[in-house]
Design a protein around this motif. Sequence first.
Motif, PDB file in Angstrom:
ATOM      1  N   SER A 164       0.812  -1.082  -0.044  1.00 17.91           N
ATOM      2  CA  SER A 164      -0.005  -0.065   0.157  1.00 17.91           C
ATOM      3  C   SER A 164       0.973   1.395   0.079  1.00 17.91           C
ATOM      4  CB  SER A 164      -0.921   0.005   1.144  1.00 17.91           C
ATOM      5  OG  SER A 164      -0.184  -0.028   2.317  1.00 17.91           O
ATOM      6  N   ILE A 165       2.403   1.017   0.037  1.00 17.16           N
ATOM      7  CA  ILE A 165       3.174   2.203   0.288  1.00 17.16           C
ATOM      8  C   ILE A 165       3.635   2.488  -1.316  1.00 17.16           C
ATOM      9  CG2 ILE A 165       5.249   3.274   1.290  1.00 17.16           C
ATOM     10  CD1 ILE A 165       4.796   1.418   3.648  1.00 17.16           C
ATOM     11  N   SER A 166       3.754   3.774  -1.712  1.00 21.95           N
ATOM     12  CA  SER A 166       4.278   3.982  -3.147  1.00 21.95           C
ATOM     13  C   SER A 166       5.637   3.444  -3.142  1.00 21.95           C
ATOM     14  CB  SER A 166       4.315   5.404  -3.332  1.00 21.95           C
ATOM     15  OG  SER A 166       4.819   5.612  -4.598  1.00 21.95           O
ATOM     16  N   GLY A 167       5.865   2.805  -4.426  1.00 22.99           N
ATOM     17  CA  GLY A 167       7.095   2.088  -4.832  1.00 22.99           C
ATOM     18  C   GLY A 167       7.532   0.609  -4.017  1.00 22.99           C
ATOM     19  N   TYR A 168       6.327   0.033  -3.312  1.00 23.92           N
ATOM     20  CA  TYR A 168       6.307  -1.245  -2.903  1.00 23.92           C
ATOM     21  C   TYR A 168       5.346  -2.249  -3.534  1.00 23.92           C
ATOM     22  CZ  TYR A 168       9.685   0.272   1.019  1.00 23.92           C
ATOM     23  OH  TYR A 168      10.631   0.814   1.443  1.00 23.92           O
ATOM     24  N   GLY A 169       5.106  -2.017  -4.712  1.00 28.56           N
ATOM     25  CA  GLY A 169       4.221  -2.799  -5.377  1.00 28.56           C
ATOM     26  C   GLY A 169       4.643  -4.423  -5.276  1.00 28.56           C
ATOM     27  N   HIS A 170       5.929  -4.648  -5.290  1.00 28.21           N
ATOM     28  CA  HIS A 170       6.528  -5.938  -5.476  1.00 28.21           C
ATOM     29  C   HIS A 170       6.338  -6.579  -4.073  1.00 28.21           C
ATOM     30  CE1 HIS A 170       9.671  -3.463  -3.479  1.00 28.21           C
ATOM     31  NE2 HIS A 170      10.010  -4.540  -2.883  1.00 28.21           N
ATOM     32  N   GLU A 171       5.720  -6.121  -2.982  1.00 33.78           N
ATOM     33  CA  GLU A 171       5.664  -6.717  -1.753  1.00 33.78           C
ATOM     34  C   GLU A 171       4.112  -6.976  -1.715  1.00 33.78           C
ATOM     35  OE1 GLU A 171       7.505  -7.373   0.603  1.00 33.78           O
ATOM     36  OE2 GLU A 171       9.363  -5.866   0.508  1.00 33.78           O
ATOM     37  N   SER A 172       3.407  -7.226  -2.811  1.00 33.35           N
ATOM     38  CA  SER A 172       2.016  -7.493  -2.800  1.00 33.35           C
ATOM     39  C   SER A 172       1.831  -8.990  -2.419  1.00 33.35           C
ATOM     40  CB  SER A 172       1.398  -7.261  -4.189  1.00 33.35           C
ATOM     41  OG  SER A 172       2.039  -7.751  -5.173  1.00 33.35           O
ATOM     42  N   VAL A 173       0.671  -9.349  -1.833  1.00 35.54           N
ATOM     43  CA  VAL A 173       0.166 -10.572  -1.520  1.00 35.54           C
ATOM     44  C   VAL A 173      -1.221 -10.843  -1.852  1.00 35.54           C
ATOM     45  CG1 VAL A 173       2.074 -11.087   0.298  1.00 35.54           C
ATOM     46  CG2 VAL A 173      -0.091  -9.868   0.895  1.00 35.54           C
ATOM     47  N   ARG A 174      -1.324 -12.075  -2.121  1.00 35.26           N
ATOM     48  CA  ARG A 174      -2.834 -12.555  -2.453  1.00 35.26           C
ATOM     49  C   ARG A 174      -3.255 -13.862  -1.791  1.00 35.26           C
ATOM     50  NH1 ARG A 174      -2.479  -7.871  -3.340  1.00 35.26           N
ATOM     51  NH2 ARG A 174      -2.819  -6.986  -5.258  1.00 35.26           N
TER      52      ARG A 174
END
Length: 229
Positions: free
Chosen positions: A161-171
Amino acid sequence: GELRFRLSVTGGTITGRTVDILTRRGSVTGKRFEYRKDMIGIVQTVDTTNLATALIGRGKGVELEGGTETYDPVYGRRLNFADVEWSTSSGDPVDKPMGQQWVGDETAAAAYGPAGRHVFGFVNFDDCTDAEELLALTYAELQKRKEPQITYDMTVLMLESISGYGHESVRLGDTVNVINAAVSPAVTGQARIIRLDRNLVDPTDCNVVLGNYIPSSADMIKRMQVQQR
């Protein structure tokens, strides 16, 4: 298969409900939940309810002679695999001598059994009529039950949810890495996300439950050493 539920909404009204049956949910992402990075708290639950390091497999009842018109056929004791022999030298996964009515995993017994002894269990396959097939089915079931079922309930920070940390997404369904060096022995391994609770307002108030935990080789060795002391 694994289930996924979806709603279709049109104009604020639910217009469709769909259940998808998928081969698996999520993917192997390489994402790391690490204590003091994005893991705020962690609770480990170890379930040994169905733990067995050796299983006695039983198939369909053996048909006997002497049935009547009312009760025909007559079945006696259940099929077992005592007359089937397995040998690792012949390419079988474990040694199972002739006459033995159970199949076990010695490594699991050393790790989880009392004083290294087997924890026995039973499994029934009511439609199995072949002893060799029964042994194979029993061994496959043993692979599911030879280790405790471990889940981790973690309070986490959703960095995506923090800008620049899209690679930390989880599903839901993702396989992720878990690293917690703050406990002894340290927790290191992979697990799947089996529940995911998000706070869309506060990314620090999120919860992830991990199941199907697979410890790393180093983690497994450390835990075995602790249990054998």
